[in-house]
Design an enzyme around this catalytic site. Structure first.
Site, PDB file in Angstrom:
ATOM      1  N   ASP B  90      12.576 -37.996 -15.152  1.00  0.00           N
ATOM      2  CA  ASP B  90      11.387 -38.376 -15.887  1.00  0.00           C
ATOM      3  C   ASP B  90      10.266 -37.440 -15.425  1.00  0.00           C
ATOM      4  O   ASP B  90      10.295 -36.913 -14.315  1.00  0.00           O
ATOM      5  CB  ASP B  90      11.053 -39.839 -15.609  1.00  0.00           C
ATOM      6  N   GLY B  93       4.820 -38.622 -15.616  1.00  0.00           N
ATOM      7  CA  GLY B  93       3.600 -39.047 -16.304  1.00  0.00           C
ATOM      8  C   GLY B  93       3.371 -40.542 -16.128  1.00  0.00           C
ATOM      9  O   GLY B  93       2.278 -40.983 -15.753  1.00  0.00           O
ATOM     10  N   ASP B 262      17.567 -46.302 -19.903  1.00  0.00           N
ATOM     11  CA  ASP B 262      17.431 -46.382 -18.453  1.00  0.00           C
ATOM     12  C   ASP B 262      16.552 -47.567 -18.160  1.00  0.00           C
ATOM     13  O   ASP B 262      15.696 -47.939 -18.974  1.00  0.00           O
ATOM     14  CB  ASP B 262      16.752 -45.135 -17.870  1.00  0.00           C
ATOM     15  N   CYS B 300      34.632 -60.039 -14.396  1.00  0.00           N
ATOM     16  CA  CYS B 300      34.272 -58.696 -13.915  1.00  0.00           C
ATOM     17  C   CYS B 300      35.267 -58.228 -12.859  1.00  0.00           C
ATOM     18  O   CYS B 300      35.740 -59.023 -12.041  1.00  0.00           O
ATOM     19  CB  CYS B 300      32.862 -58.739 -13.326  1.00  0.00           C
ATOM     20  N   CYS B 302      34.545 -55.591 -10.717  1.00  0.00           N
ATOM     21  CA  CYS B 302      33.868 -54.731  -9.739  1.00  0.00           C
ATOM     22  C   CYS B 302      34.276 -55.152  -8.328  1.00  0.00           C
ATOM     23  O   CYS B 302      34.830 -56.233  -8.118  1.00  0.00           O
ATOM     24  CB  CYS B 302      32.349 -54.800  -9.907  1.00  0.00           C
ATOM     25  N   CYS B 305      32.919 -58.652  -7.309  1.00  0.00           N
ATOM     26  CA  CYS B 305      33.583 -59.803  -7.928  1.00  0.00           C
ATOM     27  C   CYS B 305      35.041 -59.921  -7.496  1.00  0.00           C
ATOM     28  O   CYS B 305      35.586 -61.023  -7.436  1.00  0.00           O
ATOM     29  CB  CYS B 305      33.468 -59.717  -9.451  1.00  0.00           C
ATOM     30  N   HIS B 331      27.319 -54.830  -8.526  1.00  0.00           N
ATOM     31  CA  HIS B 331      27.817 -55.616  -9.664  1.00  0.00           C
ATOM     32  C   HIS B 331      26.979 -55.365 -10.915  1.00  0.00           C
ATOM     33  O   HIS B 331      27.512 -55.168 -12.004  1.00  0.00           O
ATOM     34  CB  HIS B 331      27.824 -57.112  -9.341  1.00  0.00           C
TER      35      HIS B 331
END
Lengths: 376, 376
Positions: B90, B93, B262, B300, B302, B305, B331
């Site tokens: 970014d 600004g 994002d 999930c 991940c 989990c 997660h």
């Protein structure tokens, strides 16, 4: 339920092997500290990757939060925290004395107020064993009385007597199958140390710890006490020097026949920005690392050293990113496991003396980096 | 140097593919935020494991610390932070307006004082491009003026004019090969949004962002602005809705033809104890999880989990262990990547509408767990 076998000796240094309810542990071993059921900043998978086979958790903290009955209902501490490997729990005696507001100690037990909410509790030898059994510890420790350093002789004498009394009651209270270790006290008084060791070994416990050392006394005193106690402990039982964490102290104690170690040093120093490397210690915030594209320890193959530069690690600490403490902790725990595997290999090959001379010729215990600490 | 190809459309929703200097990115994509060169609490390896192909870092922060020239000397940001994959930066600004003490904005640039040490700096369009080029960003953003919400029309008009002027100067300043995106402003004024989009597209930039939304305005207004702007952007260029992070907003914007997102939501909420799961949001500190041996999100896969119970995760937050924020962040980032891969598969199969209806029928945007927040 455990077996402990000495596989090899090299002078007094011992190569050993535990079989514990949650797995096998090779000694001499260093146990990372996971006080509240977490080795700070690391996942259990990361702890395992370092080579650690057993960790230390704390009875005092886990009794207060989340509570031992809650952990028991979850299937025990090892499962609760996703570690699924051996855990030794300290009895909490040390924390009651150092952390809680201690209100009264009698032969009955230690009455204290929680450091969290001021609630009142009484740790008896029986309760401390019951808590550790509920946690499902692979190795439980007796409640002991651990005086600070320095301490006068009458206080040290009383602590030895009470520690023996409590060990006796812990032994009587335990369930069959609980692996209960006694803790030798006696401060820095050689005869009290010997008296404590003789008294505890009569209980025929599966292992013995040496407590009340590494509290600021000179190293020569530490080593002298360890030597005296180790000589009196049964050769077929594991020996655990509580709180020893500096590499030079671990090496000295292994030379005297100690098998197990634990310390907050790798985790706490990692969080605050100090790394242990082959040459000594590195303060990563130091400005001299700002443009250093080299690894933290070029001799190390941990994730941190494989993946990041000193410049990046310093940046993380300077800007306060949580990844910094985590990466240094990971490296430090790795470093200590590498130290222990080096020690084990050296004993196995009968070359512990030359290995440790060589290690200590590179490693400078006091070596902090030159230059000003600089956070800019 | 980049290519962007639309592989498939499903009504206005687009399946795309970037080739960027540091790798390939599939769109619609969600970019985790690594403001200071670290996706908070996660290692780059963990970020990659979630499926994320690109992250967002911040020019303002990295310019101040460690400094863009230092990062350049280290081989660029992607290498410096051990990510080795694409990064969008970014322009800074937004941070100059929101974080720093802004001292003066003229057509020349934005003069500000660092939030760290009060030092004075001037961000010109040219400098902001130069910084991002030094960082080696795969995608650089133009310096823009982003008014808060709500804002009156004259201020919004001036911001549109200045954003166009600065985009023109950014475009002129860039090196060949810099992938510079313009940022459409215009607050919540439909005609200003359209004016900004038309003005910027004249610059023929490789991509366009929609800025100045998701600042607290009603969702209908957000979606209306996105729809109007997206209709005016060239169909062969990627479109990036800055700061959109709620799953329902991402789905709505994909439906309108947006490709990139994002937001700090998964990382910030993870650190503070809120998890995103298939049914909505979970406040893990809630006492109702104290004895819950189930996974955070049974749907999930991940690491969090797969490995831990809600009871353990709650314990970590209650006692303040750093592992808690890390496991929930992991997660959440995983959850958002799974959301995006679900979206991409649905577009590929021409079933985005039915997929999103089904997702939203399970997911309750406002759903926080019942019961009192309770830290005891």
């Amino acid at each position: 339920m455990m077996t402990f076998a000495i596989l090899k000796t090299d002078s007094l240094a011992r190569l050993g092997r535990f079989e514990l309810p949650h797995g096998v542990v090779h000694t001499p071993c260093f146990m990372p500290v996971g006080t509240q059921g977490s080795v700070k900043t690391l996942t259990p998978a990361e702890v395992a990757e370092t080579g650690a086979e057993i960790i230390v958790c704390n009875t005092y903290h886990l009794y207060l939060r989340p509570g031992h009955r809650r952990v028991q209902a979850a299937g025990g501490l090892s499962k609760f925290m996703g570690w699924n490997r051996p855990i030794l729990t300290d009895s909490g005696g040390f924390q009651v004395y150092s952390l809680a507001a201690l209100t009264r100690v009698t032969d009955d037990g230690a009455e204290f107020q929680s450091h969290i909410d001021g609630s009142r509790h009484l740790f008896t030898p029986e309760l401390v064993v019951e808590i550790q059994e509920a946690l499902g510890s692979d190795i439980a420790m007796c409640l002991d009385e651990c005086p600070p350093y320095p301490v006068n002789r009458p206080v040290a004498e009383a602590a030895v007597a009470r520690t023996s009394l409590w060990a006796d009651r812990c032994g009587a209270a335990r369930q069959p199958g609980t692996n209960l270790f006694g803790i030798v006290q006696g401060a820095t008084y050689p005869d009290l140390r010997e008296q404590s060791a003789k008294s505890l070994t009569k209980l025929d416990l599966p292992g013995y710890a040496i407590g009340g050392l590494c509290l600021g006394e000179p190293s020569e005193v530490t080593y002298d006490m360890v030597a005296r106690v180790a000589a009196l402990l049964p050769t077929d039982r594991p020996r655990y020097l509580m709180g020893a964490g500096y590499p030079e102290d671990i090496i000295a104690a292994v030379r005297l026949g100690v098998d197990m170690f634990d310390c907050v040093l790798p985790t706490r120093n990692g969080r605050t920005g100090t790394a242990f490397i082959s040459e000594g210690r590195v303060a990563i915030r130091n400005s001299r690392h700002a443009d250093d594209q080299g690894a933290l320890d070029p001799a190390c193959d941990c994730y941190t050293c494989r993946s990041f530069s000193r410049a990046y690690l310093r940046h993380l600490f300077v800007v306060g990113e949580a990844l910094g403490p985590k990466l240094l902790t990971l490296h430090n725990v790795w470093f200590f496991q590498r130290l222990m595997s080096g020690i084990r290999t050296a004993i196995e090959q009968g070359g512990f003396e030359s290995w440790s001379s060589e290690f200590l010729s590179r490693y400078r215990p006091g070596a902090e980096p030159a230059g000003q600490e600089n956070d800019r």
